[in-house]
Each structure stands twice: as C-alpha cells, then as structure tokens.
Write a protein that holds these residues in place. Structure first.
Motif, PDB file in Angstrom:
ATOM      1  N   VAL A 104      13.635 -37.513 -11.920  1.00 50.46           N
ATOM      2  CA  VAL A 104      14.046 -38.400 -13.018  1.00 50.46           C
ATOM      3  C   VAL A 104      12.830 -39.158 -13.539  1.00 50.46           C
ATOM      4  N   THR A 105      12.025 -39.697 -12.630  1.00 42.16           N
ATOM      5  CA  THR A 105      10.816 -40.430 -13.011  1.00 42.16           C
ATOM      6  C   THR A 105       9.849 -39.504 -13.747  1.00 42.16           C
ATOM      7  N   ALA A 106       9.694 -38.267 -13.266  1.00 47.43           N
ATOM      8  CA  ALA A 106       8.800 -37.304 -13.893  1.00 47.43           C
ATOM      9  C   ALA A 106       9.282 -36.962 -15.304  1.00 47.43           C
ATOM     10  N   ASN A 107      10.576 -36.684 -15.459  1.00 45.91           N
ATOM     11  CA  ASN A 107      11.116 -36.379 -16.787  1.00 45.91           C
ATOM     12  C   ASN A 107      10.935 -37.554 -17.736  1.00 45.91           C
ATOM     13  N   ASP A 108      11.155 -38.764 -17.240  1.00 44.48           N
ATOM     14  CA  ASP A 108      10.988 -39.958 -18.067  1.00 44.48           C
ATOM     15  C   ASP A 108       9.531 -40.096 -18.521  1.00 44.48           C
ATOM     16  N   ALA A 109       8.586 -39.893 -17.618  1.00 46.31           N
ATOM     17  CA  ALA A 109       7.167 -39.998 -17.968  1.00 46.31           C
ATOM     18  C   ALA A 109       6.787 -38.952 -19.012  1.00 46.31           C
ATOM     19  N   LEU A 110       7.285 -37.730 -18.848  1.00 46.69           N
ATOM     20  CA  LEU A 110       6.980 -36.675 -19.818  1.00 46.69           C
ATOM     21  C   LEU A 110       7.602 -36.981 -21.185  1.00 46.69           C
ATOM     22  N   ARG A 111       8.829 -37.499 -21.174  1.00 46.90           N
ATOM     23  CA  ARG A 111       9.499 -37.856 -22.429  1.00 46.90           C
ATOM     24  C   ARG A 111       8.720 -38.959 -23.153  1.00 46.90           C
ATOM     25  N   ARG A 112       8.261 -39.952 -22.391  1.00 47.79           N
ATOM     26  CA  ARG A 112       7.481 -41.049 -22.988  1.00 47.79           C
ATOM     27  C   ARG A 112       6.149 -40.571 -23.535  1.00 47.79           C
ATOM     28  N   SER A 113       5.632 -39.472 -22.984  1.00 47.35           N
ATOM     29  CA  SER A 113       4.359 -38.942 -23.479  1.00 47.35           C
ATOM     30  C   SER A 113       4.564 -38.027 -24.686  1.00 47.35           C
ATOM     31  N   GLY A 114       5.834 -37.879 -25.134  1.00 43.44           N
ATOM     32  CA  GLY A 114       6.116 -37.108 -26.328  1.00 43.44           C
ATOM     33  C   GLY A 114       6.504 -35.662 -26.080  1.00 43.44           C
ATOM     34  N   ARG A 115       6.696 -35.279 -24.837  1.00 41.73           N
ATOM     35  CA  ARG A 115       7.078 -33.901 -24.530  1.00 41.73           C
ATOM     36  C   ARG A 115       8.595 -33.793 -24.456  1.00 41.73           C
ATOM     37  N   SER A 116       9.121 -32.706 -24.998  1.00 40.66           N
ATOM     38  CA  SER A 116      10.561 -32.467 -24.900  1.00 40.66           C
ATOM     39  C   SER A 116      10.889 -31.968 -23.502  1.00 40.66           C
ATOM     40  N   GLN A 117      12.155 -32.122 -23.098  1.00 43.25           N
ATOM     41  CA  GLN A 117      12.557 -31.641 -21.782  1.00 43.25           C
ATOM     42  C   GLN A 117      12.380 -30.128 -21.689  1.00 43.25           C
ATOM     43  N   ARG A 118      12.736 -29.428 -22.752  1.00 44.59           N
ATOM     44  CA  ARG A 118      12.593 -27.975 -22.757  1.00 44.59           C
ATOM     45  C   ARG A 118      11.119 -27.578 -22.650  1.00 44.59           C
ATOM     46  N   GLY A 119      10.249 -28.269 -23.360  1.00 43.50           N
ATOM     47  CA  GLY A 119       8.821 -27.968 -23.327  1.00 43.50           C
ATOM     48  C   GLY A 119       8.146 -28.409 -22.046  1.00 43.50           C
ATOM     49  N   SER A 120       8.828 -29.196 -21.243  1.00 45.47           N
ATOM     50  CA  SER A 120       8.239 -29.725 -20.014  1.00 45.47           C
ATOM     51  C   SER A 120       8.658 -28.976 -18.758  1.00 45.47           C
ATOM     52  N   ARG A 121       9.556 -28.000 -18.899  1.00 44.07           N
ATOM     53  CA  ARG A 121      10.067 -27.308 -17.705  1.00 44.07           C
ATOM     54  C   ARG A 121       8.965 -26.763 -16.810  1.00 44.07           C
ATOM     55  N   SER A 122       7.903 -26.246 -17.433  1.00 42.95           N
ATOM     56  CA  SER A 122       6.856 -25.608 -16.639  1.00 42.95           C
ATOM     57  C   SER A 122       6.014 -26.606 -15.848  1.00 42.95           C
ATOM     58  N   ILE A 123       6.050 -27.891 -16.223  1.00 44.70           N
ATOM     59  CA  ILE A 123       5.207 -28.858 -15.513  1.00 44.70           C
ATOM     60  C   ILE A 123       5.978 -29.992 -14.846  1.00 44.70           C
ATOM     61  N   VAL A 124       7.278 -30.100 -15.094  1.00 43.08           N
ATOM     62  CA  VAL A 124       8.026 -31.230 -14.532  1.00 43.08           C
ATOM     63  C   VAL A 124       7.982 -31.222 -13.007  1.00 43.08           C
ATOM     64  N   ASP A 125       7.967 -30.037 -12.390  1.00 44.58           N
ATOM     65  CA  ASP A 125       7.911 -29.966 -10.931  1.00 44.58           C
ATOM     66  C   ASP A 125       6.562 -30.470 -10.410  1.00 44.58           C
ATOM     67  N   GLN A 126       5.487 -30.177 -11.155  1.00 44.08           N
ATOM     68  CA  GLN A 126       4.172 -30.703 -10.773  1.00 44.08           C
ATOM     69  C   GLN A 126       4.150 -32.222 -10.878  1.00 44.08           C
ATOM     70  N   VAL A 127       4.716 -32.744 -11.955  1.00 42.20           N
ATOM     71  CA  VAL A 127       4.736 -34.195 -12.148  1.00 42.20           C
ATOM     72  C   VAL A 127       5.589 -34.859 -11.074  1.00 42.20           C
TER      73      VAL A 127
END
Length: 155
Positions: A104-127
């Motif tokens: 949840v924290t990783a998805n929130d950080a990616l969303r705040r950085s301007g990345r969509s959830q769909r576009g973040s799938r490949s890196i959300v696990d790393q974050v």
C-alpha cells in the motif's frame, strides 16, 4: 548507529506473480530497488540467491504478509516457504518481517510520483521491498537488534 551490524542486506517482497528485490548499502543508510523477478519463469529462489551472491549480502529480509486483522493467509504460507527455500539454498541468515501495508505504501509513493497503478506493476514489488528493507534497517538502528524472526531452512 551503535549495535548496527554493517553489511549489504536484501529485502524481498514475495508476490504471487513477481518477487521484488531491494538492497541497502554496507552502512544500512538507504534501501534501493534492484530487480523484479517473475515467479512464472525459471526459479525465483535461485535468482534471489544469485543476486545475494553477486552483491555479497550478509542477510536477507523477507516480507511476511499478515492480514490487517493479524491472521495468516495463503500468502503468508507462500512467503514462509519462499524464505525457507532461500535460507536452504543460500546458507545466509534469512529473517521474516511483518510487511503489513508495504505494498500500500509503495503504491501510494508511486501514485504521488505521477505513475499510474497499471504503469507501476513492473516496479511496485521492488518499491515494496525497499519499504520493507528500510523498516528493517530503521528497527535495527533504533533497537540494536535485528528486525523480524530468523528462518531455519528445515522449519
């Protein structure tokens, strides 16, 4: 930083489709993303062990997904199995750390950085692995004790 054990550590976020891997520097100042390992292709445990050898890590921290209600789930059992496999294959110390809300924290950080959830799938696990590892580092610095529970390969 008294009581902090120096050395590179890996943080592992075990998902059903992907495994996120993060690392820290020798002094444990900062966790950074390393790689997303697909679960479907090859042997993800072997790849994590290979990364650990390449980076000369001293310890691996695996996220333990426990429900918000504090219950274990199928994902919890999967993470425990993965951690045992890494411990057996690497002979490195492996620790399990409660990872509630790291994704949840990783998805929130990616969303705040301007990345969509769909576009973040490949890196959300790393974050998520970065968040997990940073938590482990912060706990050890604060308490002088390693975070989480040790994993024994034969558990």
């Amino acid at each position: 930083m008294s009581g902090f054990r120096p050395g590179v550590r890996l943080g592992i976020d075990v998902g059903t489709a992907r495994v996120g891997v993060a690392r820290c520097d020798r002094d444990g100042l900062l966790a950074t993303p390393v790689e997303t390992v697909p679960r479907a292709s090859g042997d993800p445990v072997a790849r994590v062990v290979e990364i650990a050898r390449e980076l000369e890590v001293v310890e691996i921290v695996v996220g333990l997904p426990i429900s918000l209600a504090g219950r274990e789930t199928a994902s919890t059992a999967d993470a425990r199995d993965f951690a045992r496999g890494v411990a057996a294959a690497s002979a490195l110390p492996v620790r399990l750390l409660d990872e509630r809300l790291t994704t949840v924290t990783a998805n929130d950080a990616l969303r705040r950085s301007g990345r969509s959830q769909r576009g973040s799938r490949s890196i959300v696990d790393q974050v998520a692995a970065v968040v997990l590892l940073q938590q482990a580092l912060d706990v050890e610095k604060r308490t002088g004790l390693p975070a989480g529970q040790p994993v024994l390969p034969e558990e």
